[in-house]
Design a protein around this motif. Structure first.
Motif, PDB file in Angstrom:
ATOM      1  N   VAL A  29       0.964  -0.637  -2.093  1.00 39.93           N
ATOM      2  CA  VAL A  29      -0.223  -1.455  -2.337  1.00 39.93           C
ATOM      3  C   VAL A  29       0.260  -2.801  -2.845  1.00 39.93           C
ATOM      4  CG1 VAL A  29      -2.335  -1.699  -3.698  1.00 39.93           C
ATOM      5  CG2 VAL A  29      -1.651   0.558  -2.845  1.00 39.93           C
ATOM      6  N   TYR A  30      -0.312  -3.865  -2.289  1.00 36.75           N
ATOM      7  CA  TYR A  30       0.064  -5.230  -2.651  1.00 36.75           C
ATOM      8  C   TYR A  30      -1.077  -5.877  -3.418  1.00 36.75           C
ATOM      9  CZ  TYR A  30       3.966  -4.611   0.495  1.00 36.75           C
ATOM     10  OH  TYR A  30       5.108  -4.143   1.089  1.00 36.75           O
ATOM     11  N   LEU A  31      -0.754  -6.488  -4.559  1.00 37.30           N
ATOM     12  CA  LEU A  31      -1.749  -7.113  -5.416  1.00 37.30           C
ATOM     13  C   LEU A  31      -1.812  -8.606  -5.154  1.00 37.30           C
ATOM     14  CD1 LEU A  31      -0.791  -5.396  -8.800  1.00 37.30           C
ATOM     15  CD2 LEU A  31      -2.319  -4.551  -7.009  1.00 37.30           C
ATOM     16  N   ASP A  32      -2.992  -9.176  -5.359  1.00 39.40           N
ATOM     17  CA  ASP A  32      -3.163 -10.622  -5.265  1.00 39.40           C
ATOM     18  C   ASP A  32      -2.375 -11.275  -6.398  1.00 39.40           C
ATOM     19  OD1 ASP A  32      -4.907 -13.108  -6.347  1.00 39.40           O
ATOM     20  OD2 ASP A  32      -5.080 -12.952  -4.161  1.00 39.40           O
ATOM     21  N   ASP A  33      -1.599 -12.300  -6.085  1.00 43.62           N
ATOM     22  CA  ASP A  33      -0.771 -12.958  -7.089  1.00 43.62           C
ATOM     23  C   ASP A  33      -1.594 -13.559  -8.228  1.00 43.62           C
ATOM     24  OD1 ASP A  33       1.584 -12.365  -5.795  1.00 43.62           O
ATOM     25  OD2 ASP A  33       1.701 -14.276  -4.742  1.00 43.62           O
ATOM     26  N   ALA A  34      -2.744 -14.123  -7.904  1.00 40.88           N
ATOM     27  CA  ALA A  34      -3.541 -14.818  -8.912  1.00 40.88           C
ATOM     28  C   ALA A  34      -4.382 -13.873  -9.756  1.00 40.88           C
ATOM     29  CB  ALA A  34      -4.445 -15.854  -8.238  1.00 40.88           C
ATOM     30  N   HIS A  86       7.573  -9.168  -1.190  1.00 43.17           N
ATOM     31  CA  HIS A  86       6.378  -9.948  -1.500  1.00 43.17           C
ATOM     32  C   HIS A  86       5.815 -10.562  -0.226  1.00 43.17           C
ATOM     33  CE1 HIS A  86       4.262 -13.594  -2.897  1.00 43.17           C
ATOM     34  NE2 HIS A  86       3.884 -12.803  -3.872  1.00 43.17           N
ATOM     35  N   LEU A  87       4.494 -10.516  -0.080  1.00 40.53           N
ATOM     36  CA  LEU A  87       3.857 -11.193   1.055  1.00 40.53           C
ATOM     37  C   LEU A  87       3.660 -12.662   0.694  1.00 40.53           C
ATOM     38  CD1 LEU A  87       1.056  -8.700   2.165  1.00 40.53           C
ATOM     39  CD2 LEU A  87       3.152  -9.269   3.389  1.00 40.53           C
ATOM     40  N   SER A  88       4.130 -13.544   1.550  1.00 39.44           N
ATOM     41  CA  SER A  88       3.948 -14.975   1.305  1.00 39.44           C
ATOM     42  C   SER A  88       2.521 -15.367   1.679  1.00 39.44           C
ATOM     43  CB  SER A  88       4.935 -15.784   2.158  1.00 39.44           C
ATOM     44  OG  SER A  88       4.550 -15.732   3.521  1.00 39.44           O
TER      45      SER A  88
END
Length: 124
Positions: A29-34, A86-88
């Protein structure tokens, strides 16, 4: 998607397409950076297959499975960026376009006059 769900609890759950066909198992699961809100999931589509990235926002957790409102073929054709990295912002944009999701830029910040000193009243 429900934002009160712990992203760690999504890993290992089954994922299904819009027609109820099983796609695979949630790998990461990838989280929003902000915001830190879960934004993308990587779905392992088979034993020797690559992971497919799916958006969590229009998806729903129903009876313990993640139901993604897209066809299996579209999901399996999603851009492959590999997992564990990390997704750019550019990669996320490619994924948004792939799924036809709204990618409107954020509203501009209000115009502020930062030239005045705090606590000084210039109205006189």
């Amino acid at each position: 998607m429900q934002t009160d769900i712990d992203p760690r609890n999504l890993i290992g759950r089954k994922a299904f397409d819009r027609n109820g066909n099983r796609i695979g198992t949630i790998d990461e699961v990838y989280l929003d950076d902000a915001t830190g809100v879960p934004e993308w999931a990587a779905i392992r589509t088979g034993l020797f297959s690559r992971d497919a990235f799916v958006p969590l926002e229009p998806s729903e957790l129903i009876d313990g499975g993640l139901h993604i409102p897209f066809d299996r073929a579209l999901i399996k054709d999603a851009p492959d960026f590999g997992v564990g990295r990390h997704l750019s912002p550019e990669q996320e944009l490619q994924l948004y376009h792939h799924y036809g999701l709204d990618t409107a830029p954020p509203a501009p910040l209000p115009d502020h006059d930062f030239g005045r000193l705090a606590g000084r009243d210039d109205s006189a």
